[in-house]
Scaffold this active site. Sequence first.
Site, mmCIF file in Angstrom:
data_model
loop_
_atom_site.group_PDB
_atom_site.id
_atom_site.type_symbol
_atom_site.label_atom_id
_atom_site.label_comp_id
_atom_site.label_asym_id
_atom_site.label_seq_id
_atom_site.Cartn_x
_atom_site.Cartn_y
_atom_site.Cartn_z
ATOM 1 N N ASP A 1 -7.022 -1.420 -4.512
ATOM 2 C CA ASP A 1 -7.992 -0.937 -3.554
ATOM 3 C C ASP A 1 -9.095 0.003 -4.346
ATOM 4 O O ASP A 1 -10.217 0.047 -4.043
ATOM 5 C CB ASP A 1 -7.491 -0.470 -2.336
ATOM 6 C CG ASP A 1 -6.711 -1.363 -1.709
ATOM 7 O OD1 ASP A 1 -6.964 -2.578 -1.828
ATOM 8 O OD2 ASP A 1 -5.737 -1.128 -0.876
ATOM 9 N N ASP B 1 0.914 -1.257 -0.062
ATOM 10 C CA ASP B 1 -0.089 -0.134 0.093
ATOM 11 C C ASP B 1 0.801 0.970 -0.105
ATOM 12 O O ASP B 1 1.890 1.147 0.514
ATOM 13 C CB ASP B 1 -0.734 0.030 1.339
ATOM 14 C CG ASP B 1 -2.124 -1.054 1.291
ATOM 15 O OD1 ASP B 1 -2.354 -1.358 0.087
ATOM 16 O OD2 ASP B 1 -2.322 -1.551 2.423
#
Length: 179
Positions: A141, A125
């Site tokens: 995401d 991330d």
Amino acid sequence: MNTLTKKKKIFLAVDFCLIIFLVFLDQFTKYLAVVHLQDKPAFKIINGVLELNFLKNSGAAFGMLQNQKVFFVLVAVLILLIIAYVLFRLPDDKKYNIMHFLLVFIASGAAGNMIDRVKNDYVVDFIYFVLINFPIFNVADIYVTVATFVFIILFLFYYKESDFNFLSFRQQKKFREFK
């Protein structure tokens, strides 16, 4: 017999190619994050609002279910199987084109994060909205979140319950009775 029409085959080929492209784009951005952000301070894009900040996420959103790799991989496989089933069953009708697109984005996001989990035991991330202190996330995401949000809006305000009859198992039962 339920055969695939030429139009349906083209749709599925385009869906598959788009999934490959979107997963590649997701994996490429994660590669760039590893190369340019790992073990480095956050890169501020808009000071106090948006920054790129490397994170190895072994859980889900908001840090839930840490170190549950097998669970996440199984959920991703299940999601991909369901999406494949729905894509094969979707009618050729023009009103379902947006659903094709949304399902492709959801599948791409699920596949992108699943690849990370299988390859690394964590998801990379790197996008962080500082302004609202939102959890750090990635391109996959974004695919899943935006497509799911739009799908829910369409489900609530555009599609009717009868628009989903193509998923009914009753149609297959009628086919067996016809034989």
